[in-house]
Enzyme design. Sequence first.
Site, PDB file in Angstrom:
ATOM      1  N   LYS A 249       0.957  -1.135   0.119  1.00  0.00           N
ATOM      2  CA  LYS A 249       0.217   0.064   0.013  1.00  0.00           C
ATOM      3  C   LYS A 249       1.000   1.165  -0.120  1.00  0.00           C
ATOM      4  CE  LYS A 249      -4.305   1.500   0.943  1.00  0.00           C
ATOM      5  NZ  LYS A 249      -4.086   2.430  -0.236  1.00  0.00           N
ATOM      6  N   GLY A 251       1.891   5.197   0.038  1.00  0.00           N
ATOM      7  CA  GLY A 251       1.431   5.915   1.104  1.00  0.00           C
ATOM      8  C   GLY A 251       2.381   7.047   1.629  1.00  0.00           C
ATOM      9  N   GLY A 255       5.479   4.530   9.888  1.00  0.00           N
ATOM     10  CA  GLY A 255       6.318   5.181  10.898  1.00  0.00           C
ATOM     11  C   GLY A 255       6.007   3.816  11.825  1.00  0.00           C
ATOM     12  N   CYS A 258       8.532   0.326  15.602  1.00  0.00           N
ATOM     13  CA  CYS A 258       9.026  -0.979  15.153  1.00  0.00           C
ATOM     14  C   CYS A 258       9.864  -0.570  13.833  1.00  0.00           C
ATOM     15  CB  CYS A 258       8.340  -2.174  14.743  1.00  0.00           C
ATOM     16  SG  CYS A 258       7.232  -2.233  16.258  1.00  0.00           S
TER      17      CYS A 258
HETATM   18  C1  UGA Z   1       5.206  -3.945  12.459  1.00  0.00           C
HETATM   19  C2  UGA Z   1       5.158  -5.427  11.736  1.00  0.00           C
HETATM   20  O1  UGA Z   1       4.076  -5.594  10.764  1.00  0.00           O
HETATM   21  C3  UGA Z   1       4.605  -6.608  12.826  1.00  0.00           C
HETATM   22  O2  UGA Z   1       4.831  -7.807  12.234  1.00  0.00           O
HETATM   23  C4  UGA Z   1       5.755  -6.435  13.984  1.00  0.00           C
HETATM   24  O3  UGA Z   1       5.537  -7.450  14.870  1.00  0.00           O
HETATM   25  C5  UGA Z   1       5.968  -4.941  14.483  1.00  0.00           C
HETATM   26  O4  UGA Z   1       6.201  -4.010  13.581  1.00  0.00           O
HETATM   27  C6  UGA Z   1       6.830  -5.136  15.778  1.00  0.00           C
HETATM   28  O5  UGA Z   1       8.134  -5.143  15.515  1.00  0.00           O
HETATM   29  O6  UGA Z   1       6.728  -5.135  16.735  1.00  0.00           O
HETATM   30  P1  UGA Z   1       3.360  -2.188  13.321  1.00  0.00           P
HETATM   31  O7  UGA Z   1       4.309  -1.307  13.242  1.00  0.00           O
HETATM   32  O8  UGA Z   1       2.505  -2.339  14.522  1.00  0.00           O
HETATM   33  O9  UGA Z   1       4.040  -3.648  12.934  1.00  0.00           O
HETATM   34  O10 UGA Z   1       2.351  -1.822  12.058  1.00  0.00           O
HETATM   35  P2  UGA Z   1       2.382  -2.125  10.616  1.00  0.00           P
HETATM   36  O11 UGA Z   1       0.863  -2.538  10.251  1.00  0.00           O
HETATM   37  O12 UGA Z   1       3.345  -2.968  10.202  1.00  0.00           O
HETATM   38  O13 UGA Z   1       2.678  -0.745  10.018  1.00  0.00           O
HETATM   39  C7  UGA Z   1       3.657   0.029  10.069  1.00  0.00           C
HETATM   40  C8  UGA Z   1       3.743   1.191   9.299  1.00  0.00           C
HETATM   41  O14 UGA Z   1       3.664   0.841   7.636  1.00  0.00           O
HETATM   42  C9  UGA Z   1       2.704   1.981   9.249  1.00  0.00           C
HETATM   43  O15 UGA Z   1       3.032   3.283   9.284  1.00  0.00           O
HETATM   44  C10 UGA Z   1       1.641   1.723   8.142  1.00  0.00           C
HETATM   45  O16 UGA Z   1       0.944   2.834   7.814  1.00  0.00           O
HETATM   46  C11 UGA Z   1       2.898   1.576   7.179  1.00  0.00           C
HETATM   47  N1  UGA Z   1       2.437   0.717   5.955  1.00  0.00           N
HETATM   48  C12 UGA Z   1       2.031  -0.598   6.054  1.00  0.00           C
HETATM   49  C13 UGA Z   1       2.568   1.191   4.598  1.00  0.00           C
HETATM   50  O17 UGA Z   1       2.719   2.427   4.337  1.00  0.00           O
HETATM   51  N2  UGA Z   1       2.017   0.431   3.645  1.00  0.00           N
HETATM   52  C14 UGA Z   1       1.781  -0.712   3.802  1.00  0.00           C
HETATM   53  O18 UGA Z   1       1.216  -1.536   2.712  1.00  0.00           O
HETATM   54  C15 UGA Z   1       1.651  -1.600   5.237  1.00  0.00           C
END
Ligand code: UGA
Length: 440
Positions: A249, A251, A255, A258
């Site tokens: 996705k 964007g 952030g 992690c």
């Molecule tokens: C991330 C990992 O996805 C988890 O598997 C891991 O356990 C966690 O870090 C950790 O190390 O504790 P999290 O940071 O909670 O999880 O959230 P995500 O859903 O991964 O999103 C992270 C960022 O990437 C967000 O800012 C989100 O907007 C962005 N993102 C995510 C995108 O811009 N595009 C995408 O397709 C997916």
Amino acid sequence: MNISVVGTGYVGLVTGVCLAEIGHHVTCVDVDEAKIAMLQQGKSPIYEPGLEELMKSNLQKRNLVFQRYKDTSYESVEVIYISVGTPQQHDGTADLSYIFQAAEDIAYKITQPAIIVTKSTVPIGTNRKIKKIIKSKTSIPVDVVSNPEFLREGSAIQDTFRGDRIVIGADHPEAASVIEDLNRPFGIPVFKTDIESAEMIKYGSNAFLATKISFINEIANICEKVGADIEDVAKGMGMDQRIGNQFLKAGIGYGGSCFPKDTKALVQIAGNVEHEFHLLKSVIEVNNQQQRLLVEKAKERFGNLKGLRVAMLGLAFKPNTDDMREAASIVIAEELVREGAHVVAYDLIAIENARHVLPMEVEFKNSIEEAITGASAAFILTEWDEIKNFPLNEYKEIMKTPIIFDGRNCYSIGDVEISGIEYFSIGRKSINHNMKVPSK
Ligand code: UGA
């Protein structure tokens, strides 16, 4: 099983609550006494869908206890999870002082052999150091197991119960089997390996997901210039099962607590063994640029942002969380304020946390309507359902000039075209604006 969980941050709290839910007796401990008092009353200090309900029911069933660290004893505890913070230091490395402190305290307090499970994300080699610290302080036998966490904020409970894998890194198969048995009720495939590999799986996974995001953001930026549509491109790419349709996705960059931290830490880990991780350095660089993209687009559109009233809709780093750590909204607000814009901000849940981290010039509002009233531009920064479902015609009615900069591609191009609103998004053509159209 009797389990203690040290540290009630995101990972520790969710882990403790979910282990209680599958029938273990869990004691969660923390040095933060105010937080423990809150947890004892069944109140969650973080916003996480479903967490508070599970906490309350397990407190009632008495298989979940919250305890101040100073009152803690590990008498008859068989497994101790370490899930304390590993904050990022100035040079990008993880600060391990809380981990080592927890290890020392465990060594002083255990009264019987125990398995120490590290949930916190720690650099390769840390679990071995934990073992060394404990062994140097006590003669009671302990085993150390690396069991990295893969849950996402906002869907942490669901991820815990429906994860893709549970990784168990151990020196001894007996210790690995105990942790496998303990997790069996989750019904998730278990992958057993050595400690170093388990530690690396965590960093490798987060770095790869961050790479996917920066990659698709680069593709999106090229799409804009060649007249392609990133939503279709990502869909078409993701249909190839070797690529997969998740984390594509486009964007305003990743952030959270992690990806930014773990990518920088892995660059450092590689550097320590004299390996320059060129690819991951670029991933980080692309992300830094992507966070600034909307402001660049606005500057191109308006020429100058001085005195412009800009509404920021959504502040959390992603939906369904109140977490503001490393949120793109912080960078964007700082840039807008620096450019002289008047920033008005709104978020469904993260607004209180946002007050502490956004520039003091930012004005906060309690609804989307209030935030966009009289605004000349609206920046969409988090794809909360409330924002995705907000009717386009309301922007037209309420804003001074209905111009949207959508950092999360919340609206379909077709709907925006009909609305007559001026619209800029990521990796798609701009709508109702006579900007240079790429020659095909
Ligand atoms: C991330 C990992 O996805 C988890 O598997 C891991 O356990 C966690 O870090 C950790 O190390 O504790 P999290 O940071 O909670 O999880 O959230 P995500 O859903 O991964 O999103 C992270 C960022 O990437 C967000 O800012 C989100 O907007 C962005 N993102 C995510 C995108 O811009 N595009 C995408 O397709 C997916």
